[in-house]
Design an enzyme around this catalytic site. Structure first.
Site, PDB file in Angstrom:
ATOM      1  N   ASP A   1      -2.033  -1.734  10.728  1.00 44.38           N
ATOM      2  CA  ASP A   1      -2.351  -1.666   9.297  1.00 44.38           C
ATOM      3  C   ASP A   1      -2.974  -2.959   8.769  1.00 44.38           C
ATOM      4  O   ASP A   1      -3.357  -3.023   7.599  1.00 44.38           O
ATOM      5  CB  ASP A   1      -1.079  -1.386   8.471  1.00 44.38           C
ATOM      6  CG  ASP A   1      -0.572   0.035   8.665  1.00 44.38           C
ATOM      7  OD1 ASP A   1      -1.266   0.834   9.318  1.00 44.38           O
ATOM      8  OD2 ASP A   1       0.527   0.336   8.166  1.00 44.38           O
TER       9      ASP A   1
ATOM     10  N   LYS B   1       0.858  -1.202   0.000  1.00 42.03           N
ATOM     11  CA  LYS B   1       0.000   0.000   0.000  1.00 42.03           C
ATOM     12  C   LYS B   1       0.880   1.234   0.000  1.00 42.03           C
ATOM     13  O   LYS B   1       2.067   1.170   0.368  1.00 42.03           O
ATOM     14  CB  LYS B   1      -0.930   0.034   1.216  1.00 42.03           C
ATOM     15  CG  LYS B   1      -0.249   0.005   2.603  1.00 42.03           C
ATOM     16  CD  LYS B   1       0.200   1.340   3.162  1.00 42.03           C
ATOM     17  CE  LYS B   1       0.784   1.216   4.568  1.00 42.03           C
ATOM     18  NZ  LYS B   1       1.679   2.299   4.963  1.00 42.03           N
TER      19      LYS B   1
END
Ligand code: C5P
Length: 318
Positions: free
Chosen positions: A150, A16
Site C-alpha cells: 500500500d 485511507k
C-alpha cells in the site's frame, strides 16, 4: 507542509479507506492481484525526523523511532518507518547520518486504514530531505513498492485512485465534487493483513462476488465528478464489494456482530476497509457524519467496547 524547525522536518501522513476491494487472482510471487478504489481521508499521523550526530546515537547501526499519541505502540526494528529509511539508505552513498524519527500516532494500527504504509511513505520523503537525496517520482514509487503493497499509493500524490496489481499500478480518479463525511469504527481486536490473506488463500475457491464490476462502476462515477449523494447511493453495493470480508470474519468472527449492531443503530451500510477490521459508513456531508459519531460515542453497545470511533472527511478537489 514540511517546516524545518528546531525539532527537525515534519509532515502529516493520512489514512485511507478502500471503497471497494476485489481480489482478481493470485500472482506468481504469492501476492494477490487486486482491483480497489483507495481514498485518502482526513485522519492523520504526524512524522518528524532529525539528523543525529554520531555521538547522539547510542546504537550506531540503526535509525531510531519513538511513537507517541493516542494510538501509540511499542515499535520494533522491523517497523515500516525504519524499513523505509533503510531502503532509501541503500540507495545513497555510505556514511549517511543516522536519523531519529518521532511518530505521533492517531490512526489505529493494524486496522485496515493504511496508517503504517502512510507512515512509511512519509518516512521516505522526510529521509530524502534529511539526507539531501534527489529521488524522482519513479524512483520513489519503486522504493515504496519494496517497502509494502500500500506504500506506492501514499507515496503518490493521488487522493482517490484505482489501485491494481499488488498495489503498484495506480490510476488517478480525481476527487468527488464535494467532500464526503465518514464514520470509522475500529474495534479493539486488530487484524494482521497477512493473516487475512492467508485465510483467503486457504479457501481454494475464487471469490464469487460483484466486487470487480462495482469497482469499475465506482471508478467511473468518481472520475466523472460524482457528487456525494451519488456515491452514498452506491453504498449498499460497496458494502458487499470487499472480497476480504469472509476471510476477515474467519480470523475475527466478532466482526459480524459489530457490523450488525452498527447497521441497526445508524440504519446505514457499513463497509470494511482493506483487510479490516475497521468498518465505516459514508455520509453526504461532514455534519451528518459528526452527528453519527456522537450517537455511537454515546452508545452502550457491548460490541463497541474499546473501539476507536472517528469522524473523517473524504476531501473534494480544492
Ligand atoms: O505488502 P505487505 O507487506 O503490506 O503485505 C502483507 C501481507 O499481505 C503479505 O505478506 C501477503 O501475505 C499479503 N498480501 C497479499 N496480496 C496483496 C497484498 C498483501 O497476499 N496484494
Amino acid at each position: 507542509m514540511m517546516p524545518r524547525g528546531r525539532s527537525g522536518l515534519s509532515t502529516v501522513a493520512p489514512a485511507k479507506v478502500n471503497l471497494t476491494l476485489a481480489v482478481v487472482g493470485r500472482r506468481d510471487d504469492g501476492y494477490h492481484a487486486l482491483e480497489s478504489v483507495f481514498a485518502r481521508i482526513g485522519l492523520y499521523d504526524e512524522l518528524t525526523v532529525e539528523r543525529l550526530a554520531p555521538w547522539e546515537s547510542p546504537d550506531l547501526d540503526r535509525d531510531e523511532l519513538t511513537v507517541d499519541g493516542p494510538c501509540a505502540y511499542q515499535p520494533t526494528r522491523d517497523d515500516l518507518v525504519l524499513r523505509a529509511a533503510a531502503a532509501l539508505r541503500r540507495q545513497g552513498s555510505p556514511g549517511l547520518p543516522r536519523l531519529r524519527f518521532t511518530l505521533t500516532k492517531r490512526i489505529p494500527a493494524a486496522a485496515g486504514l493504511g496508517g503504517g504504509s502512510s507512515d512509511a511513505a512519509a518516512a521516505l520523503l522526510l529521509a530524502a530531505l534529511a539526507w539531501d537525496l534527489e529521488v524522482d517520482q519513479t524512483g520513489l514509487l519503486a522504493l515504496a513498492e519494496r517497502v509494502g503493497s500500500d506504500v506506492p499509493f501514499f507515496a503518490s500524490a493521488l487522493r482517490v485512485a484505482l489501485v491494481r496489481g499488488r498495489g503498484e499500478s495506480l490510476a488517478s480518479l480525481g476527487s468527488p465534487a464535494a467532500p464526503l463525511g465518514l464514520v470509522t469504527v475500529t474495534p479493539a481486536d486488530r487484524l494482521s493483513t497477512e493473516d487475512v490473506f492467508a485465510a483467503l488463500a486457504m479457501r481454494r475457491e475464487r471469490p464469487v462476488s460483484d466486487a470487480r464490476a462495482v469497482t469499475a462502476r465506482l471508478a467511473d462515477l468518481i472520475a466523472t465528478g460524482a457528487d456525494p449523494a451519488a456515491i452514498v447511493a452506491l453504498a449498499p453495493l460497496l458494502r458487499d464489494a470487499n472480497d476480504l470480508w469472509p476471510a476477515a470474519l474467519r480470523v475475527l468472527p466478532g466482526l459480524a456482530g459489530l457490523r450488525f449492531d452498527l447497521e441497526q443503530t445508524l440504519a446505514r451500510p457499513f463497509l470494511m476497509s482493506g483487510s479490516g477490521p475497521t468498518l465505516f459508513a459514508i455520509y453526504a456531508s461532514i455534519a451528518e457524519a459528526a452527528a453519527a459519531v456522537a450517537i455511537l460515542r454515546g452508545s452502550p453497545m457491548a460490541s463497541l467496547e474499546g473501539a476507536v470511533i472517528h469522524g473523517a472527511e473524504l476531501p473534494a478537489a480544492r
